[in-house]
Scaffold this motif. Structure first.
Motif, PDB file in Angstrom:
ATOM      1  N   ILE A 142       0.839  -1.202   0.000  1.00 23.49           N
ATOM      2  CA  ILE A 142       0.000   0.000   0.000  1.00 23.49           C
ATOM      3  C   ILE A 142       0.871   1.248   0.000  1.00 23.49           C
ATOM      4  CG2 ILE A 142      -1.581   1.374   1.432  1.00 23.49           C
ATOM      5  CD1 ILE A 142      -2.877  -1.254   2.299  1.00 23.49           C
ATOM      6  N   ILE A 143       1.904   1.239   0.831  1.00 21.47           N
ATOM      7  CA  ILE A 143       2.809   2.384   0.917  1.00 21.47           C
ATOM      8  C   ILE A 143       3.466   2.646  -0.434  1.00 21.47           C
ATOM      9  CG2 ILE A 143       4.971   3.218   1.935  1.00 21.47           C
ATOM     10  CD1 ILE A 143       4.167   1.802   4.511  1.00 21.47           C
ATOM     11  N   GLN A 144       3.939   1.586  -1.077  1.00 21.97           N
ATOM     12  CA  GLN A 144       4.597   1.730  -2.379  1.00 21.97           C
ATOM     13  C   GLN A 144       3.673   2.357  -3.412  1.00 21.97           C
ATOM     14  OE1 GLN A 144       6.140  -2.100  -3.547  1.00 21.97           O
ATOM     15  NE2 GLN A 144       7.433  -2.299  -1.725  1.00 21.97           N
ATOM     16  N   VAL A 145       2.419   1.893  -3.445  1.00 20.10           N
ATOM     17  CA  VAL A 145       1.467   2.423  -4.426  1.00 20.10           C
ATOM     18  C   VAL A 145       1.117   3.875  -4.111  1.00 20.10           C
ATOM     19  CG1 VAL A 145      -0.838   2.170  -5.421  1.00 20.10           C
ATOM     20  CG2 VAL A 145       0.511   0.131  -4.879  1.00 20.10           C
ATOM     21  N   LEU A 146       0.893   4.178  -2.841  1.00 23.32           N
ATOM     22  CA  LEU A 146       0.549   5.549  -2.458  1.00 23.32           C
ATOM     23  C   LEU A 146       1.664   6.520  -2.794  1.00 23.32           C
ATOM     24  CD1 LEU A 146      -1.230   5.096   1.014  1.00 23.32           C
ATOM     25  CD2 LEU A 146      -2.252   5.955  -1.097  1.00 23.32           C
ATOM     26  N   GLU A 147       2.907   6.110  -2.571  1.00 21.26           N
ATOM     27  CA  GLU A 147       4.034   7.017  -2.817  1.00 21.26           C
ATOM     28  C   GLU A 147       4.266   7.272  -4.304  1.00 21.26           C
ATOM     29  OE1 GLU A 147       7.271   5.343  -0.539  1.00 21.26           O
ATOM     30  OE2 GLU A 147       6.816   6.701   1.147  1.00 21.26           O
ATOM     31  N   LEU A 148       3.619   6.468  -5.157  1.00 18.12           N
ATOM     32  CA  LEU A 148       3.699   6.699  -6.604  1.00 18.12           C
ATOM     33  C   LEU A 148       2.568   7.609  -7.082  1.00 18.12           C
ATOM     34  CD1 LEU A 148       4.556   3.085  -7.887  1.00 18.12           C
ATOM     35  CD2 LEU A 148       6.095   5.056  -7.748  1.00 18.12           C
ATOM     36  N   THR A 149       1.675   7.957  -6.160  1.00 23.35           N
ATOM     37  CA  THR A 149       0.525   8.803  -6.505  1.00 23.35           C
ATOM     38  C   THR A 149       0.917  10.270  -6.543  1.00 23.35           C
ATOM     39  OG1 THR A 149      -0.984   7.226  -5.438  1.00 23.35           O
ATOM     40  CG2 THR A 149      -1.814   9.459  -5.833  1.00 23.35           C
ATOM     41  N   ALA A 150       0.566  10.933  -7.621  1.00 26.27           N
ATOM     42  CA  ALA A 150       0.876  12.365  -7.747  1.00 26.27           C
ATOM     43  C   ALA A 150       0.226  13.145  -6.622  1.00 26.27           C
ATOM     44  CB  ALA A 150       0.378  12.880  -9.096  1.00 26.27           C
ATOM     45  N   GLY A 151       1.005  14.015  -5.987  1.00 24.37           N
ATOM     46  CA  GLY A 151       0.489  14.831  -4.901  1.00 24.37           C
ATOM     47  C   GLY A 151       0.795  14.293  -3.523  1.00 24.37           C
ATOM     48  N   ILE A 152       1.277  13.040  -3.447  1.00 21.36           N
ATOM     49  CA  ILE A 152       1.659  12.453  -2.159  1.00 21.36           C
ATOM     50  C   ILE A 152       3.177  12.480  -2.039  1.00 21.36           C
ATOM     51  CG2 ILE A 152       1.736  10.330  -0.788  1.00 21.36           C
ATOM     52  CD1 ILE A 152      -1.018   9.642  -1.791  1.00 21.36           C
ATOM     53  N   ASN A 153       3.668  13.133  -0.980  1.00 16.01           N
ATOM     54  CA  ASN A 153       5.109  13.280  -0.799  1.00 16.01           C
ATOM     55  C   ASN A 153       5.739  12.060  -0.139  1.00 16.01           C
ATOM     56  OD1 ASN A 153       4.852  15.961  -1.803  1.00 16.01           O
ATOM     57  ND2 ASN A 153       4.234  16.663   0.226  1.00 16.01           N
ATOM     58  N   ASP A 182       0.034  18.365   7.811  1.00 15.57           N
ATOM     59  CA  ASP A 182       0.750  18.016   6.580  1.00 15.57           C
ATOM     60  C   ASP A 182       0.070  16.918   5.765  1.00 15.57           C
ATOM     61  OD1 ASP A 182       1.150  15.997   8.360  1.00 15.57           O
ATOM     62  OD2 ASP A 182       3.328  15.906   8.157  1.00 15.57           O
ATOM     63  N   GLY A 183      -1.152  16.547   6.135  1.00 14.31           N
ATOM     64  CA  GLY A 183      -1.817  15.509   5.347  1.00 14.31           C
ATOM     65  C   GLY A 183      -2.893  14.760   6.112  1.00 14.31           C
ATOM     66  N   PHE A 184      -2.849  13.431   6.021  1.00 13.22           N
ATOM     67  CA  PHE A 184      -3.907  12.599   6.596  1.00 13.22           C
ATOM     68  C   PHE A 184      -3.325  11.399   7.337  1.00 13.22           C
ATOM     69  CE2 PHE A 184      -5.530  14.528   2.691  1.00 13.22           C
ATOM     70  CZ  PHE A 184      -6.677  15.169   3.156  1.00 13.22           C
ATOM     71  N   ALA A 185      -4.133  10.866   8.234  1.00 14.60           N
ATOM     72  CA  ALA A 185      -3.802   9.615   8.906  1.00 14.60           C
ATOM     73  C   ALA A 185      -4.751   8.543   8.379  1.00 14.60           C
ATOM     74  CB  ALA A 185      -3.937   9.755  10.417  1.00 14.60           C
ATOM     75  N   LEU A 186      -4.185   7.406   7.981  1.00 16.59           N
ATOM     76  CA  LEU A 186      -4.974   6.290   7.479  1.00 16.59           C
ATOM     77  C   LEU A 186      -4.846   5.112   8.432  1.00 16.59           C
ATOM     78  CD1 LEU A 186      -3.671   6.273   3.774  1.00 16.59           C
ATOM     79  CD2 LEU A 186      -5.465   7.718   4.751  1.00 16.59           C
ATOM     80  N   LEU A 197      -1.080   4.693   9.092  1.00 14.48           N
ATOM     81  CA  LEU A 197      -0.188   5.241   8.073  1.00 14.48           C
ATOM     82  C   LEU A 197      -0.326   6.764   8.081  1.00 14.48           C
ATOM     83  CD1 LEU A 197      -0.927   2.793   5.112  1.00 14.48           C
ATOM     84  CD2 LEU A 197       1.013   2.738   6.672  1.00 14.48           C
ATOM     85  N   LEU A 198       0.792   7.451   8.079  1.00  9.14           N
ATOM     86  CA  LEU A 198       0.808   8.912   8.099  1.00  9.14           C
ATOM     87  C   LEU A 198       1.219   9.415   6.724  1.00  9.14           C
ATOM     88  CD1 LEU A 198       2.555   9.322  11.566  1.00  9.14           C
ATOM     89  CD2 LEU A 198       0.103   9.159  11.059  1.00  9.14           C
ATOM     90  N   VAL A 199       0.303  10.118   6.065  1.00  8.01           N
ATOM     91  CA  VAL A 199       0.509  10.536   4.681  1.00  8.01           C
ATOM     92  C   VAL A 199       0.796  12.036   4.611  1.00  8.01           C
ATOM     93  CG1 VAL A 199      -0.478  10.592   2.359  1.00  8.01           C
ATOM     94  CG2 VAL A 199      -1.076   8.726   3.932  1.00  8.01           C
ATOM     95  N   ASP A 200       1.955  12.375   4.062  1.00  2.00           N
ATOM     96  CA  ASP A 200       2.336  13.766   3.826  1.00  2.00           C
ATOM     97  C   ASP A 200       1.897  14.115   2.406  1.00  2.00           C
ATOM     98  OD1 ASP A 200       3.481  16.212   3.361  1.00  2.00           O
ATOM     99  OD2 ASP A 200       5.490  15.661   4.017  1.00  2.00           O
ATOM    100  N   THR A 201       0.917  14.998   2.276  1.00  2.00           N
ATOM    101  CA  THR A 201       0.364  15.288   0.962  1.00  2.00           C
ATOM    102  C   THR A 201      -0.314  16.651   0.924  1.00  2.00           C
ATOM    103  OG1 THR A 201      -1.201  14.535  -0.731  1.00  2.00           O
ATOM    104  CG2 THR A 201      -1.796  14.138   1.563  1.00  2.00           C
ATOM    105  N   GLN A 202      -0.433  17.180  -0.305  1.00  2.00           N
ATOM    106  CA  GLN A 202      -1.183  18.409  -0.519  1.00  2.00           C
ATOM    107  C   GLN A 202      -2.566  18.112  -1.108  1.00  2.00           C
ATOM    108  OE1 GLN A 202       2.226  18.344  -1.947  1.00  2.00           O
ATOM    109  NE2 GLN A 202       2.749  18.990   0.131  1.00  2.00           N
TER     110      GLN A 202
END
Length: 220
Positions: A142-153, A182-186, A197-202
């Motif tokens: 999940i982490i690998q896929v999310l980090e490939l998503t545009a807008g997720i740092n 700085d983002g969201f908690a999943l 999971l702690l997501v740093d994103t805009q």
């Protein structure tokens, strides 16, 4: 009708004019399927039990619709289900929630477990969180896929817990209400394991939800 039959056109080769003739039965079936919407609650009667779930005859206003839906084993209960007939029996009638509708293929996916609130959502505040020692392999994916998503740092592991009363039969992913600058908690649920999971994103909340839907589609 067998589940998954196609709502297609039939060619009447015997017709002198060789016109495309739409099967009356298929036309009625297509019209019936078009009436259903995801999230809708319908009446259903278990038609046949299979290893993967149950085939359900859908009823509306007390009348058979001619549409048969699939109640997949993963949508039977929030608890782990080993056998379909541990939960439902042939001839049993019940309320079910429509999960998805595929009109071209005449498919309606149903859920029994979604007729009840997810136990995790009612017990989130009482979960005993601990430091993460090792994340499940599915969480790493999940982490690998999310980090490939545009807008997720970046995506970092947060806390971990075990929810002994509920076992996820599929990988599940939740966007929590926790406020972060700085983002969201999943929270990912894999079996009995809950992983924060702690997501740093805009990304905005709606866009984040769409990203989670795309991630989960890889596990279904």
């Amino acid at each position: 009708m067998t589940f998954g039959s196609m709502c297609d056109l039939q060619v009447d080769k015997e017709s002198p004019r060789k016109e495309l003739v739409l099967s009356e039965r298929q036309a009625k079936l297509t019209q019936a399927v078009q009436k259903f919407r995801p999230g809708q609650v319908v009446k259903g009667q278990i038609h046949r039990i299979e290893d993967y779930g149950a085939l359900v005859n859908i009823v509306m206003k007390g009348k058979a619709t001619g549409v048969q839906g699939l109640l997949h084993k993963s949508e039977l209960s929030w608890d782990l289900v080993m056998r379909t007939d541990d939960v439902v029996q042939e001839g049993q009638e019940m309320d079910l929630k429509v999960v998805s509708v595929d009109v071209p293929r005449c498919r309606v996916a149903l859920s029994l477990r979604q007729m009840q609130k997810d136990p995790l959502q009612t017990t989130m505040d009482s979960i005993q969180w601990k430091d993460t020692v090792q994340a499940p392999a599915e969480v790493e994916q999940i982490i690998q896929v999310l980090e490939l998503t545009a807008g997720i740092n970046s995506v970092k592991l947060g806390r971990q817990a075990e929810e002994p009363h509920t076992v996820a039969q599929d990988v599940e992913l939740y966007l929590t209400k926790q406020s972060r600058d700085d983002g969201f908690a999943l929270v990912a649920r894999v079996g009995k394991v809950l992983q924060e999971l702690l997501v740093d994103t805009q990304l905005r909340k709606d866009d984040m939800k769409k990203a989670l839907t795309r991630v989960l589609s890889r596990f279904r």
